[in-house]
Design an enzyme around this catalytic site. Structure first.
Site, PDB file in Angstrom:
ATOM      1  N   ASP A 135      29.362 -65.631  90.961  1.00  0.00           N
ATOM      2  CA  ASP A 135      29.633 -66.312  92.223  1.00  0.00           C
ATOM      3  C   ASP A 135      28.344 -66.957  92.725  1.00  0.00           C
ATOM      4  O   ASP A 135      27.356 -66.266  92.964  1.00  0.00           O
ATOM      5  CB  ASP A 135      30.155 -65.265  93.231  1.00  0.00           C
ATOM      6  CG  ASP A 135      30.306 -65.836  94.626  1.00  0.00           C
ATOM      7  OD1 ASP A 135      30.401 -67.076  94.751  1.00  0.00           O
ATOM      8  OD2 ASP A 135      30.324 -65.033  95.583  1.00  0.00           O
ATOM      9  N   ASN A 182      28.162 -68.982  95.555  1.00  0.00           N
ATOM     10  CA  ASN A 182      28.113 -69.331  96.984  1.00  0.00           C
ATOM     11  C   ASN A 182      28.462 -68.184  97.931  1.00  0.00           C
ATOM     12  O   ASN A 182      28.705 -68.395  99.116  1.00  0.00           O
ATOM     13  CB  ASN A 182      29.014 -70.547  97.271  1.00  0.00           C
ATOM     14  CG  ASN A 182      30.479 -70.246  96.987  1.00  0.00           C
ATOM     15  OD1 ASN A 182      30.796 -69.149  96.514  1.00  0.00           O
ATOM     16  ND2 ASN A 182      31.348 -71.181  97.268  1.00  0.00           N
ATOM     17  N   ASP A 201      41.926 -73.651  79.050  1.00  0.00           N
ATOM     18  CA  ASP A 201      43.193 -72.937  78.990  1.00  0.00           C
ATOM     19  C   ASP A 201      44.288 -73.940  79.328  1.00  0.00           C
ATOM     20  O   ASP A 201      44.171 -74.690  80.307  1.00  0.00           O
ATOM     21  CB  ASP A 201      43.184 -71.792  80.024  1.00  0.00           C
ATOM     22  CG  ASP A 201      43.840 -70.542  79.498  1.00  0.00           C
ATOM     23  OD1 ASP A 201      45.002 -70.636  79.076  1.00  0.00           O
ATOM     24  OD2 ASP A 201      43.191 -69.480  79.524  1.00  0.00           O
ATOM     25  N   ASP A 216      48.456 -71.014  76.541  1.00  0.00           N
ATOM     26  CA  ASP A 216      49.067 -69.834  77.142  1.00  0.00           C
ATOM     27  C   ASP A 216      50.523 -69.661  76.685  1.00  0.00           C
ATOM     28  O   ASP A 216      51.310 -70.607  76.758  1.00  0.00           O
ATOM     29  CB  ASP A 216      49.030 -70.032  78.666  1.00  0.00           C
ATOM     30  CG  ASP A 216      49.327 -68.774  79.436  1.00  0.00           C
ATOM     31  OD1 ASP A 216      48.524 -67.846  79.384  1.00  0.00           O
ATOM     32  OD2 ASP A 216      50.394 -68.733  80.102  1.00  0.00           O
ATOM     33  N   GLU A 227      48.319 -68.634  72.225  1.00  0.00           N
ATOM     34  CA  GLU A 227      48.606 -67.237  72.577  1.00  0.00           C
ATOM     35  C   GLU A 227      50.088 -66.977  72.296  1.00  0.00           C
ATOM     36  O   GLU A 227      50.947 -67.685  72.804  1.00  0.00           O
ATOM     37  CB  GLU A 227      48.301 -66.987  74.056  1.00  0.00           C
ATOM     38  CG  GLU A 227      48.414 -65.509  74.392  1.00  0.00           C
ATOM     39  CD  GLU A 227      48.819 -65.233  75.830  1.00  0.00           C
ATOM     40  OE1 GLU A 227      48.555 -64.124  76.307  1.00  0.00           O
ATOM     41  OE2 GLU A 227      49.421 -66.116  76.479  1.00  0.00           O
ATOM     42  N   HIS A 265      41.175 -61.174  79.175  1.00  0.00           N
ATOM     43  CA  HIS A 265      41.405 -60.849  80.593  1.00  0.00           C
ATOM     44  C   HIS A 265      42.702 -60.072  80.824  1.00  0.00           C
ATOM     45  O   HIS A 265      42.999 -59.707  81.945  1.00  0.00           O
ATOM     46  CB  HIS A 265      41.434 -62.156  81.392  1.00  0.00           C
ATOM     47  CG  HIS A 265      42.572 -63.036  80.966  1.00  0.00           C
ATOM     48  ND1 HIS A 265      42.613 -63.641  79.722  1.00  0.00           N
ATOM     49  CD2 HIS A 265      43.713 -63.372  81.581  1.00  0.00           C
ATOM     50  CE1 HIS A 265      43.744 -64.317  79.594  1.00  0.00           C
ATOM     51  NE2 HIS A 265      44.432 -64.177  80.723  1.00  0.00           N
ATOM     52  N   ASP A 266      43.498 -59.869  79.771  1.00  0.00           N
ATOM     53  CA  ASP A 266      44.760 -59.129  79.904  1.00  0.00           C
ATOM     54  C   ASP A 266      44.685 -57.729  79.306  1.00  0.00           C
ATOM     55  O   ASP A 266      45.667 -56.992  79.358  1.00  0.00           O
ATOM     56  CB  ASP A 266      45.897 -59.877  79.174  1.00  0.00           C
ATOM     57  CG  ASP A 266      46.238 -61.211  79.819  1.00  0.00           C
ATOM     58  OD1 ASP A 266      46.058 -61.343  81.040  1.00  0.00           O
ATOM     59  OD2 ASP A 266      46.693 -62.108  79.077  1.00  0.00           O
TER      60      ASP A 266
HETATM   61  C1  NOJ Z   1      49.179 -65.010  79.421  1.00  0.00           C
HETATM   62  C2  NOJ Z   1      47.914 -64.964  80.206  1.00  0.00           C
HETATM   63  O1  NOJ Z   1      46.874 -64.551  79.372  1.00  0.00           O
HETATM   64  C3  NOJ Z   1      48.151 -64.033  81.361  1.00  0.00           C
HETATM   65  O2  NOJ Z   1      46.978 -63.732  82.060  1.00  0.00           O
HETATM   66  C4  NOJ Z   1      49.181 -64.670  82.255  1.00  0.00           C
HETATM   67  O3  NOJ Z   1      49.520 -63.770  83.281  1.00  0.00           O
HETATM   68  C5  NOJ Z   1      50.444 -65.033  81.497  1.00  0.00           C
HETATM   69  N1  NOJ Z   1      50.187 -65.624  80.218  1.00  0.00           N
HETATM   70  C6  NOJ Z   1      51.270 -66.007  82.285  1.00  0.00           C
HETATM   71  O4  NOJ Z   1      50.619 -67.242  82.342  1.00  0.00           O
END
Ligand code: NOJ
Length: 560
Positions: free
Chosen positions: A21, A23, A98, A199, A256, A329-330
């Site tokens: 971050d 700011n 993305d 995605d 993905e 991130h998932d």
């Molecule tokens: C996969 C993404 O990696 C995830 O973070 C997202 O919630 C879902 N697709 C829906 O876009």
């Protein structure tokens, strides 16, 4: 097999909200990423994958886009983006964006128009159906729990949302919608971005019959996935994307794809197919899943993990290409999931890194993985921010009656927020991530685990990753060598070889906190060995050591 830059690259994923971050508003931003480019260059990565930075109301942290061609207010401006792109290019790195085109935000102007009237020209950009007997058009469950359909009073119909209610699915059957997407993609590529991570891209083509899915025991909704995963027109759509857009540029693509098999992946990534370069498969991530998916968090065996990864290696050999990842991130932090985030945190994080980076494919590093960042265990559900975690808590605890403790334990192990706590830069306030109040809590272990400390310690996980990346640049065999699994049934050691011409690489990884003895095939013993990398002190020798592997030890040899 053709040699290409994206096979030789290492990708680093930045989740901008949690990276840096600049700011003081507590949310990471583009200028923050700019401040940290030297760090990424020092690590040696080639490509930066940016999780979505587009305008979004942030129901799902940017995976709900309300304008594909402007930047999320909290992240900065298009000028900031342009500056970041040039700075990345000046350093010889690339940016992969993305691309979220299975759905938009319900605040996207297309959806506002679509929902306004059944006669609106954009009505058909989304998937609308009348109800059946006063109920949803079918029984599909949303990935984020509850029905996948939402009733809209204005036009007395339901729209499909495979994710949250604020993420309506786009209708790829509509050619005009596809044209809009293609021109948006070209706009970004003409700006100079170097690729797309797509995605849930294998969700695009829905079986137009919209049939009910099977209802598993004790569940309220049906599983619609057979009707939207790898659907009837998916290859046609992806080939069209390629012909209309991608084939005009030298860019990298990764799709993905939950629920994809190696045979499917041969179709998606085959060099003669004109679709994608690689897919993110989920089989190794889904290990330990049950009827409630990851929340069951059951025990897993190393032989299963090896079985999955080697199946993918063998099937795509010569006919496709693998992506390699433990984290994003998932997913929870890999050192907490497959390693030991206590006593052997450093050893196991390095072992996991070597195990992955020596496989055949393009490796992905998720921010903080190179520091051995660990899972978070917030005490209360109120401290969590992820919509999937919150919806699942609500459903499993309040509807299905799971005890709170059981659900919190599952969340501690598997919530997506494990990956989303702020990047730990130093031992200062908020780990150096922000001078304000972070949007999500910082992991309390930051005085111990942070980038500054790792950088100054030559034995750190950071320097180990750096070396792995360098080795890939020095040895073609790491990129192009054939994979062969050794000792498939061993529940402690993951061992394999890579072979290219006269050379071999031997990879030995102990996945447990106890010593492990391995019988090395005799033909490998007779070769001259150089230790390329390892995570313990090792005596100099020109043969493969027959000493047992110490807890979480890894050794990687080059054999000639
Ligand atoms: C996969 C993404 O990696 C995830 O973070 C997202 O919630 C879902 N697709 C829906 O876009």
């Amino acid at each position: 097999m053709e040699k290409t830059w994206w096979k030789e690259s290492v990708v680093y994923q930045v989740y901008p909200r949690s990276f840096m971050d600049s700011n003081g508003d507590g949310i990471g931003d583009l200028k923050g990423i700019l401040l940290k480019l030297d760090y990424l260059q020092e690590l040696g990565v080639d490509v930066i994958w940016l999780s979505p930075v587009y305008k979004s109301p942030n129901d799902d942290n940017g995976y709900d886009i309300s304008d594909y061609q402007s930047i999320m207010t909290e992240f900065g401006t298009m000028d900031d983006f342009n500056r970041l792109l040039s700075a990345v290019h000046e350093r010889g790195m690339k940016i992969m964006m993305d691309l979220v085109v299975n759905h938009t935000s319900d605040e996207h102007p297309w959806f506002l128009a679509s929902r306004s009237s059944v006669d609106d020209p954009k009505r058909d950009y989304y998937i609308w159906r009348p109800g059946k007997d006063g109920k949803e058009p079918n029984n599909w469950e949303s990935v984020f729990k509850g029905s996948a359909w939402k009733y809209d009073e204005g036009t007395d119909e339901y729209y499909l949302h495979l994710f949250s209610q604020k993420q309506p699915d786009l209708n790829w059957e509509n050619p005009q919608l596809r044209e809009e997407i293609y021109s948006m993609m070209k706009w970004w590529l003409d700006k100079g971005v170097d690729g797309f991570r797509m995605d849930v891209i294998n969700f695009l083509s829905k079986d137009q019959r919209y049939m009910d899915g099977n209802i598993l025991d004790g569940k309220q909704h049906g599983d619609g996935s057979p009707y939207f995963l790898n659907g009837p027109r998916i290859h046609e759509f992806l080939q069209e994307v390629n012909q209309r857009v991608l084939s005009d540029y030298d860019v990298m693509t990764v799709g993905e794809m939950p629920g994809v098999s190696p045979d499917d992946a041969v179709l998606y990534t085959g060099e003669d197919r004109g679709e994608l370069h690689m897919v993110f498969q989920f089989e190794h991530m889904d290990i330990g899943g049950g009827p409630e998916g990851k929340w069951n968090n059951e025990k897993w065996d190393l032989s299963d993990l090896k079985g999955i990864l080697s199946k993918w290696q063998y099937r795509l050999e010569e006919v496709g290409w693998n992506s390699l990842y433990w984290n994003n991130h998932d997913q929870p932090r890999v050192v907490s999931r497959f390693g030991d985030d206590g006593e052997y945190r450093v050893e196991s994080a390095k072992m996991l890194a070597a195990c992955l980076h020596m496989l055949k494919g393009t490796p992905y590093i998720y921010q903080g993985e190179e520091l051995g960042m660990t899972n978070i265990a917030f005490e209360s559900i109120e401290e969590y921010r992820d919509i999937e975690t919150m919806n699942s808590y609500e459903e499993l605890v309040n509807t299905y009656g799971w005890p709170k403790e059981k659900m919190m334990a599952a969340i501690h192990a598997r919530s997506r927020d494990n990956a989303r706590t702020p990047m730990q830069w130093n031992d200062g306030r908020n780990a150096g991530f922000t001078t304000g109040t972070p949007w999500i809590g910082v992991n309390a272990n930051y005085p111990e685990i942070n980038a500054e400390k790792a950088y100054n310690d030559h034995q750190s996980i950071f320097h180990f990753y750096k070396k792995l990346i360098q080795l890939r640049k020095q040895h073609d065999i790491i990129v192009y060598g054939r994979f062969d699994l050794l000792c498939p049934d061993d529940e402690q050691i993951f061992a394999y070889t890579r072979t290219l011409g006269e050379e071999k690489v031997l990879v030995l990884c102990n996945f447990k906190g106890q010593e492990a003895t391995l019988t090395i095939p005799t033909e490998l013993h007779s070769l001259k060995a150089t230790l390329l990398i390892g995570n313990y002190e090792q005596e100099e020798s020109d043969t493969v050591s027959s000493e047992p592997l110490r807890p979480y030890e890894c050794r990687v040899y080059l054999l000639k």
